[in-house]
Design an enzyme around this catalytic site. Structure first.
Site, PDB file in Angstrom:
ATOM      1  N   ASN A  12       0.805  -1.178  -0.018  1.00  0.00           N
ATOM      2  CA  ASN A  12      -0.145  -0.217  -0.025  1.00  0.00           C
ATOM      3  C   ASN A  12       0.866   1.442  -0.016  1.00  0.00           C
ATOM      4  O   ASN A  12       1.534   1.639   1.169  1.00  0.00           O
ATOM      5  CB  ASN A  12      -0.953   0.187   1.420  1.00  0.00           C
ATOM      6  CG  ASN A  12      -1.756   1.124   1.344  1.00  0.00           C
ATOM      7  OD1 ASN A  12      -1.663   2.181   0.420  1.00  0.00           O
ATOM      8  ND2 ASN A  12      -2.428   1.475   2.708  1.00  0.00           N
ATOM      9  N   TRP A  13       1.107   1.766  -1.125  1.00  0.00           N
ATOM     10  CA  TRP A  13       2.063   2.970  -1.227  1.00  0.00           C
ATOM     11  C   TRP A  13       1.344   4.241  -0.749  1.00  0.00           C
ATOM     12  O   TRP A  13       2.239   5.318  -0.439  1.00  0.00           O
ATOM     13  CB  TRP A  13       2.292   3.342  -2.682  1.00  0.00           C
ATOM     14  CG  TRP A  13       2.911   2.122  -3.275  1.00  0.00           C
ATOM     15  CD1 TRP A  13       3.507   1.150  -2.892  1.00  0.00           C
ATOM     16  CD2 TRP A  13       3.536   2.189  -4.809  1.00  0.00           C
ATOM     17  NE1 TRP A  13       4.255   0.170  -3.872  1.00  0.00           N
ATOM     18  CE2 TRP A  13       4.355   1.060  -5.068  1.00  0.00           C
ATOM     19  CE3 TRP A  13       3.449   3.100  -5.786  1.00  0.00           C
ATOM     20  CZ2 TRP A  13       5.018   0.625  -6.131  1.00  0.00           C
ATOM     21  CZ3 TRP A  13       4.042   2.957  -7.251  1.00  0.00           C
ATOM     22  CH2 TRP A  13       4.867   1.573  -7.293  1.00  0.00           C
ATOM     23  N   LYS A  14       0.069   4.090  -0.507  1.00  0.00           N
ATOM     24  CA  LYS A  14      -0.547   5.562   0.154  1.00  0.00           C
ATOM     25  C   LYS A  14      -0.236   6.660  -0.585  1.00  0.00           C
ATOM     26  O   LYS A  14      -0.332   6.487  -1.923  1.00  0.00           O
ATOM     27  CB  LYS A  14      -0.004   5.614   1.595  1.00  0.00           C
ATOM     28  CG  LYS A  14      -0.128   4.328   2.635  1.00  0.00           C
ATOM     29  CD  LYS A  14      -0.013   4.644   4.058  1.00  0.00           C
ATOM     30  CE  LYS A  14      -0.195   3.390   4.823  1.00  0.00           C
ATOM     31  NZ  LYS A  14       0.051   3.250   6.002  1.00  0.00           N
ATOM     32  N   HIS A  65      -9.441   0.841   4.529  1.00  0.00           N
ATOM     33  CA  HIS A  65      -8.360   1.169   5.349  1.00  0.00           C
ATOM     34  C   HIS A  65      -8.545   2.161   6.384  1.00  0.00           C
ATOM     35  O   HIS A  65      -9.147   3.159   6.242  1.00  0.00           O
ATOM     36  CB  HIS A  65      -7.146   1.543   4.175  1.00  0.00           C
ATOM     37  CG  HIS A  65      -5.772   1.622   4.975  1.00  0.00           C
ATOM     38  ND1 HIS A  65      -5.390   2.764   5.804  1.00  0.00           N
ATOM     39  CD2 HIS A  65      -4.561   0.885   5.003  1.00  0.00           C
ATOM     40  CE1 HIS A  65      -4.167   2.551   6.139  1.00  0.00           C
ATOM     41  NE2 HIS A  65      -3.833   1.295   5.689  1.00  0.00           N
ATOM     42  N   GLU A  78      -6.907   4.531   7.600  1.00  0.00           N
ATOM     43  CA  GLU A  78      -6.591   5.784   7.340  1.00  0.00           C
ATOM     44  C   GLU A  78      -7.958   6.519   6.622  1.00  0.00           C
ATOM     45  O   GLU A  78      -8.213   7.435   6.799  1.00  0.00           O
ATOM     46  CB  GLU A  78      -5.418   6.030   6.384  1.00  0.00           C
ATOM     47  CG  GLU A  78      -4.202   6.051   7.287  1.00  0.00           C
ATOM     48  CD  GLU A  78      -2.960   5.485   6.693  1.00  0.00           C
ATOM     49  OE1 GLU A  78      -2.951   5.498   5.486  1.00  0.00           O
ATOM     50  OE2 GLU A  78      -2.168   4.903   7.249  1.00  0.00           O
ATOM     51  N   GLU A 115      -5.397  -5.246  10.592  1.00  0.00           N
ATOM     52  CA  GLU A 115      -4.567  -4.102  10.678  1.00  0.00           C
ATOM     53  C   GLU A 115      -4.885  -3.447  12.122  1.00  0.00           C
ATOM     54  O   GLU A 115      -5.620  -2.543  11.923  1.00  0.00           O
ATOM     55  CB  GLU A 115      -4.388  -2.861   9.709  1.00  0.00           C
ATOM     56  CG  GLU A 115      -3.943  -3.594   8.331  1.00  0.00           C
ATOM     57  CD  GLU A 115      -3.406  -2.532   7.154  1.00  0.00           C
ATOM     58  OE1 GLU A 115      -2.185  -2.803   6.998  1.00  0.00           O
ATOM     59  OE2 GLU A 115      -4.077  -1.715   7.184  1.00  0.00           O
ATOM     60  N   GLY A 150       2.439   2.238  10.759  1.00  0.00           N
ATOM     61  CA  GLY A 150       3.308   3.386  10.574  1.00  0.00           C
ATOM     62  C   GLY A 150       3.964   3.790  11.930  1.00  0.00           C
ATOM     63  O   GLY A 150       4.714   4.689  12.268  1.00  0.00           O
ATOM     64  N   SER A 204       3.336  -1.932  10.201  1.00  0.00           N
ATOM     65  CA  SER A 204       4.735  -1.912  10.678  1.00  0.00           C
ATOM     66  C   SER A 204       5.374  -3.403  10.389  1.00  0.00           C
ATOM     67  O   SER A 204       6.473  -3.606  11.059  1.00  0.00           O
ATOM     68  CB  SER A 204       4.758  -1.780  11.982  1.00  0.00           C
ATOM     69  OG  SER A 204       4.518  -0.452  12.511  1.00  0.00           O
ATOM     70  N   GLY A 241       2.775  -1.146   4.256  1.00  0.00           N
ATOM     71  CA  GLY A 241       2.717   0.354   3.935  1.00  0.00           C
ATOM     72  C   GLY A 241       4.295   0.563   3.700  1.00  0.00           C
ATOM     73  O   GLY A 241       4.815   0.615   2.440  1.00  0.00           O
ATOM     74  N   GLY A 242       4.762   1.579   4.652  1.00  0.00           N
ATOM     75  CA  GLY A 242       6.073   1.960   4.510  1.00  0.00           C
ATOM     76  C   GLY A 242       7.188   1.152   3.892  1.00  0.00           C
ATOM     77  O   GLY A 242       7.849   1.863   2.977  1.00  0.00           O
TER      78      GLY A 242
HETATM   79  P1  PGA Z   1       2.567   0.446   7.518  1.00  0.00           P
HETATM   80  O1  PGA Z   1       1.331   0.418   7.042  1.00  0.00           O
HETATM   81  O2  PGA Z   1       3.233  -1.095   7.070  1.00  0.00           O
HETATM   82  O3  PGA Z   1       3.633   1.700   7.248  1.00  0.00           O
HETATM   83  O4  PGA Z   1       2.619   0.405   9.166  1.00  0.00           O
HETATM   84  C1  PGA Z   1       0.513  -0.563   6.768  1.00  0.00           C
HETATM   85  C2  PGA Z   1      -0.763  -0.282   6.153  1.00  0.00           C
HETATM   86  O5  PGA Z   1      -1.181   1.025   6.369  1.00  0.00           O
HETATM   87  O6  PGA Z   1      -1.644  -1.019   5.407  1.00  0.00           O
END
Ligand code: PGA
Length: 260
Positions: A11-13, A97, A99, A170, A176, A217, A238-239
């Protein structure tokens, strides 16, 4: 969808900033992940604005959207429909998600409507569930996860669930933050999700066949611990998905897990 296949979904956000960077990132992931693609479904989900370009230039890695809208077309300012994504060839979408739930007020009902649109047009969905830090502190985690599943999956058939849905646990506090649950905690949530699916569908095949993955994470150094013995069939990253080398290493570790 019951196979030993693993899922590694990036997930590149809202990254990267330039199309060229997005293209390079995809190219590096494709080059590195090629050898595991038989065992691991690798999906990357870039920002909407790069979807067309990346879908056209991708050779092996699947491309997914980070969000969709539930109607096919019409007066819905700012939204992108599943039909539009399908016409591009995009095969996956992340739904619900945290967010989007947190910053944009996405409710379980909205997630459910989006999921039905995805299923209607034969894409595959990653449905995210998970408790916030506050909910965890108040010991509401189980209740929240069960509600998100019951409402998010409302009126979704067992067949659709098995063939087109990945459930991603999640914990919001792990996203994050570099803080992750213990393997035991992840295993308990895996069981909770299975128990909930059993209650909803009443079928053992659903419980056994549903694909459940972990996100929050995930990095190359913890993926074995987080997934190896927890019953999770993959990761939502994500990251670390913005670092091609690390993302590829995660996919390789996932590919080797059964052999270890
Ligand atoms: P993260 O994000 O790996 O940066 O914690 C995961 C996500 O939001 O899907």
């Amino acid at each position: 969808m019951k196979t030993n296949k693993k899922y590694v979904i990036g997930n590149w956000k809202m990254n990267p900033m330039e199309e060229q960077e997005a293209r390079n990132l995809l190219r590096e992931v494709e080059r590195g992940a090629e050898e595991v693609l038989g065992k691991v479904e690798v999906v990357v989900c870039p920002p909407t604005i790069f979807l067309a370009e990346l879908q056209h230039s991708s050779v092996s890695v699947k491309i997914g959207a980070q969000n969709v809208f539930w109607e096919d077309s019409g007066a819905f300012t700012g939204e992108v429909s599943v039909v539009m994504l399908k016409r591009l060839g995009v095969g996956w979408a992340i739904l619900g998600h945290s967010e989007r739930r947190g910053y944009l007020g996405e409710s379980d009902e909205m997630v459910n409507r989006k999921l039905h649109a995805v299923l209607r047009h034969k894409l595959r969905a990653v449905v995210c569930v998970g408790e916030t830090e506050k909910e965890r502190r108040e010991e509401l985690a189980e209740q929240v996860i069960v509600r998100q599943l019951e409402q998010g999956l409302a009126e979704v058939s067992a067949d659709s669930l098995l063939n087109a849905v990945v459930i991603a646990y999640e914990p919001v506090w792990a996203i994050g933050s570099g803080v992750v649950p213990t393997a035991d905690d992840i295993m308990s949530v895996n069981l909770l999700i299975k128990k909930t699916l059993h209650r909803i569908y009443g079928q053992r095949e659903v419980v056994e066949g549903a694909v459940i993955i972990y996100g929050g994470s995930v990095v190359v150094d913890n993926v074995r611990e987080l997934v190896g013995k927890t019953g999770m069939q993959g990761v939502l990253v994500g990251g670390a998905s913005l670092r091609a080398g690390e993302f590829v290493s995660i996919a390789k570790i996932m590919g080797d897990l059964d052999q270890e």
